[in-house]
Design an enzyme around this catalytic site. Sequence first.
Site, PDB file in Angstrom:
ATOM      1  N   GLY A   1       2.563  -8.691   7.630  1.00 26.79           N
ATOM      2  CA  GLY A   1       3.590  -9.133   8.564  1.00 26.79           C
ATOM      3  C   GLY A   1       4.296  -8.009   9.276  1.00 26.79           C
ATOM      4  O   GLY A   1       4.738  -8.159  10.422  1.00 26.79           O
TER       5      GLY A   1
ATOM      6  N   LYS B   1      -0.299   4.084   7.822  1.00 28.20           N
ATOM      7  CA  LYS B   1       0.423   2.814   7.827  1.00 28.20           C
ATOM      8  C   LYS B   1       1.224   2.735   9.123  1.00 28.20           C
ATOM      9  O   LYS B   1       1.941   3.679   9.482  1.00 28.20           O
ATOM     10  CB  LYS B   1       1.357   2.719   6.622  1.00 28.20           C
ATOM     11  CG  LYS B   1       2.089   1.383   6.516  1.00 28.20           C
ATOM     12  CD  LYS B   1       3.013   1.330   5.310  1.00 28.20           C
ATOM     13  CE  LYS B   1       2.244   1.224   4.019  1.00 28.20           C
ATOM     14  NZ  LYS B   1       3.153   0.961   2.863  1.00 28.20           N
TER      15      LYS B   1
ATOM     16  N   ASP C   1       8.410  -2.300  -7.585  1.00 29.34           N
ATOM     17  CA  ASP C   1       7.341  -3.255  -7.275  1.00 29.34           C
ATOM     18  C   ASP C   1       6.039  -2.837  -7.967  1.00 29.34           C
ATOM     19  O   ASP C   1       4.973  -2.817  -7.364  1.00 29.34           O
ATOM     20  CB  ASP C   1       7.138  -3.344  -5.762  1.00 29.34           C
ATOM     21  CG  ASP C   1       6.303  -4.556  -5.351  1.00 29.34           C
ATOM     22  OD1 ASP C   1       6.117  -5.452  -6.208  1.00 29.34           O
ATOM     23  OD2 ASP C   1       5.842  -4.613  -4.202  1.00 29.34           O
TER      24      ASP C   1
END
Length: 466
Positions: free
Chosen positions: A28, A47, A142
């Site tokens: 996204g 990225k 994470d």
Amino acid sequence: MDKTTLGLRPGSIIQDTYRVTDLLGEGGMGATFSGENLATGHPVAIKVITPEFARNAKSAELFRREATLLRTVQSDAVVRYETTMMDKSGHLYLVMEYISGRPLAHYLNKGAKLAPNDVLKLAKRLFGGLAAIHRLGIVHRDICPDNIMIPDEDILGAKLIDFGVASDTSGTEKSIIGDSFAGKISFASPEQLGIGNAQVGAASDNYSVGLVLMRVAGLTVPGAGKKLADAIDARRNDIVVSTESVPANLANFLNALLRADPKARAAAPLELLEAGLSAKPTDEKNHSNRQKKDPLVRKAAKPAPFADDGISEETSNSRGASKLMSILVAGIAVLALAAGGGYWLYQQNANDEQSGKAIDQAKTAKEAVQSADPLDKITKLVASGDEENLNAAFGALMAIARDENADKGLRGRASLMIARMYDPQTYDPKTSPFPTANRNAAVRFYSEARDHGAEGANSALSRLQE
């Protein structure tokens, strides 16, 4: 890639420094590409965040935070940062180490697991990376199988990636950014799920690693893959792994990590790991004695069962198979997962037909290993070109290469034969069990062959490293 993504396609040049080679994935917030540093020729990962998200203060801050944090971390177990750039169109670029491999999740989804002692070895690698992060006051927040990359099938080379939700305010930042959850629910700590009043800190990462290690060991992670409410219910109390499910050193290391209260968790996992790795496995007859002697033992209330149909050294031995047969079956199970060089990943969810084939191939491999001239027998298996014989040949070579009691010269020649199965120059699908060549795996096995004095290994390494 047959379309332009974010204005980039193979061959695109970014600020006269990086050439895009392929699209690795989209999300996204943007996309990730493989690329090449034009000045040095080395591969990179790039990225890219879209201008729309770059204009969003929260998204841009997460991206910049990742760039800032990666620049300060010095650990081979953490993805290496190279630079950050922004172009005139508003795209933000984070350039980092390119990792040739797949995430740990890829192997787990295929039913792979590790033998207990190898779970501890993976833990040592991951906690080494976390120690480097935590020393700088950084919390990843994470940790999950998607964010642990396995380079070239080498599980002991695992690297932590994706610091997009990391915090550089250790122990002071909540787990919720705005109205979105930071991290993966299945591997989140109790405090990240809002349980109790504890703040997210280094202990939260340690807990998440504990859940990942449970999964890698073939155990069911409570609340994983379910709704948030189920995950919260599963994490309210300590997660307890039974010493009946895995050896005591692993069970009790996990128990020390998986306390619901962060203050009660192991504060120095690496120190605890040393004790766990040095503990010798014992059989069930000595179970009660082991509990008295092992400093890591904490009695478990309920067993956490292994997933069904695991083929591992432990389960094979419990069925009365020899250690050699366990190694052979393991090697062939690895091959079925295309784990080029990741020789201690085990196939967990094989059906009866697959398991039977692996065992038949292991028997063929055992005959080869125990023959008067093992390498001659293996060479004949390879020459047959038959798929099952190739698998058996690979299992036999791995058994010889990993046998510390075997003749050093024999181990070196076995490693050399494996390397040639991978080597792009010598690779032949008719005589190699692998679907494609793998340069990095070839280098690894040529290095082992060289260390054992195998003739020809040095020249092959020089050629591949030019």
